[in-house]
Motif scaffolding. Sequence first.
Motif, mmCIF file in Angstrom:
data_model
loop_
_atom_site.group_PDB
_atom_site.id
_atom_site.type_symbol
_atom_site.label_atom_id
_atom_site.label_comp_id
_atom_site.label_asym_id
_atom_site.label_seq_id
_atom_site.Cartn_x
_atom_site.Cartn_y
_atom_site.Cartn_z
ATOM 1 N N GLY A 51 5.912 -0.924 -17.705
ATOM 2 C CA GLY A 51 4.553 -0.430 -17.848
ATOM 3 C C GLY A 51 4.405 1.080 -17.799
ATOM 4 N N PRO A 52 4.993 1.761 -16.805
ATOM 5 C CA PRO A 52 4.830 3.217 -16.727
ATOM 6 C C PRO A 52 5.320 3.954 -17.964
ATOM 7 C CG PRO A 52 5.604 2.363 -14.633
ATOM 8 C CD PRO A 52 5.656 1.217 -15.601
ATOM 9 N N ALA A 53 6.381 3.471 -18.609
ATOM 10 C CA ALA A 53 6.881 4.129 -19.827
ATOM 11 C C ALA A 53 5.850 4.032 -20.940
ATOM 12 C CB ALA A 53 8.199 3.497 -20.266
ATOM 13 N N ILE A 54 5.195 2.878 -21.051
ATOM 14 C CA ILE A 54 4.132 2.723 -22.043
ATOM 15 C C ILE A 54 2.967 3.643 -21.692
ATOM 16 C CG2 ILE A 54 2.426 1.129 -23.005
ATOM 17 C CD1 ILE A 54 4.463 -1.111 -22.652
ATOM 18 N N GLY A 55 2.607 3.677 -20.400
ATOM 19 C CA GLY A 55 1.519 4.535 -19.961
ATOM 20 C C GLY A 55 1.771 6.001 -20.255
ATOM 21 N N ASP A 56 3.013 6.456 -20.058
ATOM 22 C CA ASP A 56 3.357 7.859 -20.319
ATOM 23 C C ASP A 56 3.173 8.210 -21.793
ATOM 24 O OD1 ASP A 56 3.971 8.235 -17.672
ATOM 25 O OD2 ASP A 56 6.144 8.049 -17.927
ATOM 26 N N ASP A 58 1.656 -20.604 -20.096
ATOM 27 C CA ASP A 58 2.987 -19.974 -20.116
ATOM 28 C C ASP A 58 3.412 -19.624 -18.697
ATOM 29 O OD1 ASP A 58 5.278 -18.515 -20.582
ATOM 30 O OD2 ASP A 58 4.265 -16.860 -21.615
ATOM 31 N N MET A 59 4.544 -20.187 -18.241
ATOM 32 C CA MET A 59 5.083 -19.796 -16.939
ATOM 33 C C MET A 59 6.393 -19.045 -17.082
ATOM 34 S SD MET A 59 4.150 -22.449 -13.892
ATOM 35 C CE MET A 59 5.015 -21.343 -12.787
ATOM 36 N N ALA A 60 6.768 -18.698 -18.319
ATOM 37 C CA ALA A 60 7.938 -17.844 -18.534
ATOM 38 C C ALA A 60 7.542 -16.387 -18.319
ATOM 39 C CB ALA A 60 8.499 -18.055 -19.937
ATOM 40 N N THR A 61 6.429 -16.002 -18.917
ATOM 41 C CA THR A 61 5.857 -14.668 -18.694
ATOM 42 C C THR A 61 4.384 -14.879 -18.359
ATOM 43 O OG1 THR A 61 5.426 -14.408 -21.074
ATOM 44 C CG2 THR A 61 7.469 -13.461 -20.209
ATOM 45 N N PRO A 62 4.074 -15.270 -17.124
ATOM 46 C CA PRO A 62 2.708 -15.635 -16.757
ATOM 47 C C PRO A 62 1.700 -14.522 -17.043
ATOM 48 C CG PRO A 62 4.243 -16.251 -15.022
ATOM 49 C CD PRO A 62 5.005 -15.406 -15.992
ATOM 50 N N TRP A 63 0.552 -14.942 -17.515
ATOM 51 C CA TRP A 63 -0.509 -14.020 -17.891
ATOM 52 C C TRP A 63 -0.842 -13.049 -16.766
ATOM 53 C CZ3 TRP A 63 -6.281 -15.773 -18.339
ATOM 54 C CH2 TRP A 63 -7.067 -14.708 -18.799
ATOM 55 N N GLU A 64 -0.917 -13.551 -15.534
ATOM 56 C CA GLU A 64 -1.291 -12.678 -14.421
ATOM 57 C C GLU A 64 -0.239 -11.596 -14.183
ATOM 58 O OE1 GLU A 64 -3.733 -11.000 -11.810
ATOM 59 O OE2 GLU A 64 -4.210 -12.708 -13.101
ATOM 60 N N GLY A 65 1.037 -11.916 -14.422
ATOM 61 C CA GLY A 65 2.081 -10.910 -14.283
ATOM 62 C C GLY A 65 1.951 -9.807 -15.313
ATOM 63 N N VAL A 66 1.574 -10.193 -16.546
ATOM 64 C CA VAL A 66 1.359 -9.210 -17.613
ATOM 65 C C VAL A 66 0.184 -8.307 -17.259
ATOM 66 C CG1 VAL A 66 0.784 -8.912 -20.044
ATOM 67 C CG2 VAL A 66 2.318 -10.764 -19.351
ATOM 68 N N ARG A 67 -0.919 -8.905 -16.812
ATOM 69 C CA ARG A 67 -2.105 -8.135 -16.450
ATOM 70 C C ARG A 67 -1.829 -7.214 -15.257
ATOM 71 N NH1 ARG A 67 -7.376 -11.532 -15.917
ATOM 72 N NH2 ARG A 67 -8.301 -9.538 -16.504
ATOM 73 N N TYR A 68 -1.020 -7.692 -14.330
ATOM 74 C CA TYR A 68 -0.664 -6.868 -13.167
ATOM 75 C C TYR A 68 0.029 -5.583 -13.626
ATOM 76 C CZ TYR A 68 1.707 -5.377 -8.887
ATOM 77 O OH TYR A 68 2.172 -4.631 -7.826
ATOM 78 N N GLU A 69 0.963 -5.715 -14.562
ATOM 79 C CA GLU A 69 1.708 -4.539 -15.010
ATOM 80 C C GLU A 69 0.826 -3.586 -15.812
ATOM 81 O OE1 GLU A 69 5.176 -2.122 -15.194
ATOM 82 O OE2 GLU A 69 4.304 -3.635 -13.866
ATOM 83 N N ILE A 70 -0.070 -4.138 -16.605
ATOM 84 C CA ILE A 70 -0.980 -3.286 -17.365
ATOM 85 C C ILE A 70 -1.856 -2.475 -16.421
ATOM 86 C CG2 ILE A 70 -2.985 -3.310 -18.914
ATOM 87 C CD1 ILE A 70 -1.736 -5.751 -20.268
#
Length: 385
Positions: free
Chosen positions: A301-306, A324-336
């Motif tokens: 995430g930080p690399a995208i943010g930069d 999807d429990m391979a890349t759970p939605w909440e994990g994606v939102r957390y990183e964003i």
Amino acid sequence: MSPDASHHENYFVDNPYSLLDVADLVFIDPVGTGLSRVFRGGDGHPYWGPDGDAKSVLILIREWLKTHGRERSPIYIAGASYGGYRVATMMKLLGDQHIDGLILISPLLNVSTMADEDGNEQSYINNFPSMAVAAWFHHKTDRRGLDAVAFRSNAEKFAIEEYAPALQLGNRIPREQRAVIAKKIAAFIGLSVNQVSEANLRITSEQYLNTLLSGENLRIGRLDTRMTGLLHAKAASGIPTNDPSLLLRPKDNTTDQYFRQELKVLTHRNYIQMTWDINGTWNWSDDRESDHQPRFYFTGGPAIGDVMAAQRNMRAWVGSGLFDMATPWEGVRYEISHGEIPRDRVTEVVFETGHALYDTESTLSQFSTSLHLFIQGASVPDRSH
């Protein structure tokens, strides 16, 4: 498939949802995947780690743009699943390359957000809403008259406001509070209070996939929790689990035939859709040419943010599957939300599907419409809530 021409003509059909009307599409097979191979006598291991892999793809993109005189064209880079982490790693190595947008499809952005490891409380928090919506789908919880999105939203609220603070207390959590939390967890995810208590309030994703329907001798899928298979089914050759969302993958050679018959690609190679050999030998601690620092935390995430901070017109589209429990939605939102990625330039879309956002014609149509709007710069409805 019959080799006769008439059958061939009926087997492949035009795709009305293609993006070719708004973009030229260039597909890249990283080393060892698709039609890409290591030269005979060569060694692919330098490519089979985050930085080596990302650098090779970025070099190919730059060379392709130069060769075809497209350096000044609008450029969008898409990555699905691990491809999300690949795209994020490419951002560290981007240099002065301009990018108009990123398309992240069921992306892995932060490895710790879904890694079930002792002491990593965040994975349990992020996995929880996905477990809840799986229980909702399989009728293992009181739906309370809610649809999947609303039920998951309630689970997310509980995870953030009650579950996370309880986990942070560790073994300092009062007995009464622990009992209340265990009861609420069980009600959301369809397990018994005893099962939750015995797991110390921390149900791993693998445990959950094997437990929710264990009374019916079934396991649910990691890539799509709506799918079920025999709990004790023998794993297919080369596949490390009995996960039904992997075991039920198509085994025909449609892709190979498409390349040879439709696109007239002159090759004797077979298209590799998934290779467990490379997956199992992936070197997460590769040479890190971009920073030369020991790596203990794998986050993109930080690399995208930069890059988005430096390139003020750059936008991002992020799509996730509810089941999807391979890349759970909440994990994606957390990183964003934790990667300093400007939210006003991010389009989040959630689909009522699994890891593949286009597994039915309905979701494929939604997927196509959303990406068309994004590429054309139109306003894309935010369907993340």
